[in-house]
Design a protein around this motif. Structure first.
Motif: not given
Lengths: 228, 224
Positions: A66-72, A105-117
């Motif tokens: 569930x990491x993606x929902x948690x990050x979101x 900004x919630x769905x800005x790929x930069x934010x999720x991308x940095x969280x994941x990568x």
């Protein structure tokens, strides 16, 4: 990698807009003026800083499934905080101009991308540096694009006319197609300069390791781990 | 238990639920803290706009208000009071624009003459429709450090309405529709929308003038 390069790589070497090609929606949509670009960049920097810090802290206990929902959820919390802060303290004209793009900004790929990568694999200090560096890279690119678009369409920078004789607006750069053309030209220039540099050094030009599609570590990192 | 690799359905659900709860509590507390500055910022914006279209007043017009309907438009009239007397009325309404509703604020003298039209919220095309709506003093590098001029910035389209008053049964229209309001080429839809907005509000003021003045006057003032 040293701490310093964690911070500086976002500004040029791995610039989120020009190299990673993330967050293109706000890049094209809000940079019609320099002020808007700067405001959007700073808002995103704030979110990146907060989300990277918290995600790096909780990464050890987040279940992988569930990491993606948690990050979101974490990112959305920070975006709401930034939105409320801007509503209270930012100039009303800026808040009105950015409008819907702040919640987005919630769905800005930069934010999720940095969280994941990055943030999920590194400690809090390095993640913070990475967040601020990426945010500043985003801010600088957006401001530069805003300055270019505003100047090319009205002869003004930060709402201040540089060329006073310029009375009729030239609409192309301030509209979406102009943004595409400008971003495309800047990307072409950047790639060409990289290519020239490689040729001069007598080497074959290859994209930065880990950043081309085959080796991109943003969406494939966890897949590789799963395969092991 | 290894939380990181768990596949237990209930543990995963519980994890998300707890996280959501923490985030909700955090946001509730935070929004409570900033609710006051937000209200203050909104009030500042409203007063800034009202000060541009009304003569000097000493009450809070956005609290001295009256809602009326004209067709399917909701219009809020706000009374500006000075020294216990109603001196002018501001009216706000919204009308369909090119992209999103165009919200306007119009200042009236008590005899129904328009003082000024101000667009408070719009999402028209930048450079075309937006130019019709914006009132902005020109800043250049040569007057960057000079003091900004007082009063309301000019806008050749919006200034057409200054000093006009509505006439019963006669609607304002742009020239393209056979009226007498000059429109801006390339922004006909926006020009039309603002004209319609100004017309509806002015007609509403004309039709309900007595009621508006009676309701918005402070007790004991404005007997004529």
């Amino acid at each position: 990698m040293s701490m310093l390069s964690d911070f500086t790589k976002g500004i040029w070497k791995e610039n989120p807009v020009l190299v990673l090609l993330l967050g293109t929606c706000p890049t094209l949509a809000v940079t019609s003026s320099a002020t808007n670009g700067l405001g959007m960049g700073l808002a995103t920097t704030g979110v990146l800083f907060g989300s990277n810090l918290v995600i790096s802290l909780i990464a050890g206990i987040v279940p992988k499934k569930v990491r993606i929902p948690v990050y979101i959820v974490v990112i959305a919390t920070f975006v709401t905080i930034v939105d409320l802060l801007m509503k209270a303290y930012a100039p009303p004209a800026l808040y009105a101009a950015l409008g819907i793009f702040i919640p987005l900004i919630v769905v800005n790929c930069i934010v999720l991308g940095r969280a994941e990568a990055f943030a999920s694999k590194n400690g809090p200090v390095r993640s913070m540096l990475d967040g601020v560096g990426m945010g500043l890279g985003f801010t600088l690119t957006l401001t530069m694009l805003g300055v270019l678009r505003e100047f090319l369409s009205t002869g003004a920078v930060f709402e201040t006319k540089i060329i006073t004789a310029w009375t009729t607006d030239f609409l192309l750069p301030s509209a979406a197609p102009g943004a595409f053309i400008l971003v495309g030209s800047i990307l072409a220039l950047k790639n060409y300069s990289n290519y020239r540099k490689a040729v001069k050094a007598g080497k074959l030009y290859v994209p930065p390791k880990g950043l081309d599609c085959r080796h991109c570590n943003i969406c494939s990192a966890h897949l590789e781990e799963d395969e092991k | 238990m290894n939380l990181k690799n768990t596949e237990n359905f209930f543990v995963l659900g519980l994890f998300l639920a707890v996280l959501g709860l923490i985030s909700a509590v955090l946001l509730a507390v935070f929004s409570d803290i900033v609710s006051e500055p937000i209200a203050a910022a909104e009030l500042r914006t409203t007063n800034e706009a009202l000060r541009q279209i009304l003569p000097a007043f000493d009450n809070q017009p956005s609290e001295n208000k009256l809602m009326l309907r004209q067709g399917d438009m909701e219009i809020t009239f706000m009374g500006a009071v000075k020294d216990g007397k109603l001196i002018a009325v501001a009216a706000s309404g919204a009308c369909k624009g090119y992209a999103a509703p165009v919200q306007g604020l119009i200042g009236f003298d008590l005899d129904g003459k328009i003082r000024a039209v101000l667009i408070t919220k719009q999402n028209e095309t930048p450079g075309l429709g937006a130019n019709v709506c914006q009132r902005q003093f020109k800043k250049t590098i040569f007057n960057l450090f000079e003091k900004r001029p007082e009063g309301i910035a000019p806008n050749s389209f919006l200034d057409q309405f200054n000093g006009k008053s509505a006439v019963k049964g006669k609607n304002w229209k742009v020239r393209k529709d056979g009226g007498r309001i000059d429109y801006v080429s390339g922004a006909t839809v926006t020009s039309r929308a603002i004209t319609e907005l100004a017309d509806s509000v002015a007609q509403c003021f004309l039709a309900n003038r007595a009621e508006i003045i009676a309701k918005l006057s402070p007790a004991g003032g404005n007997e004529k």
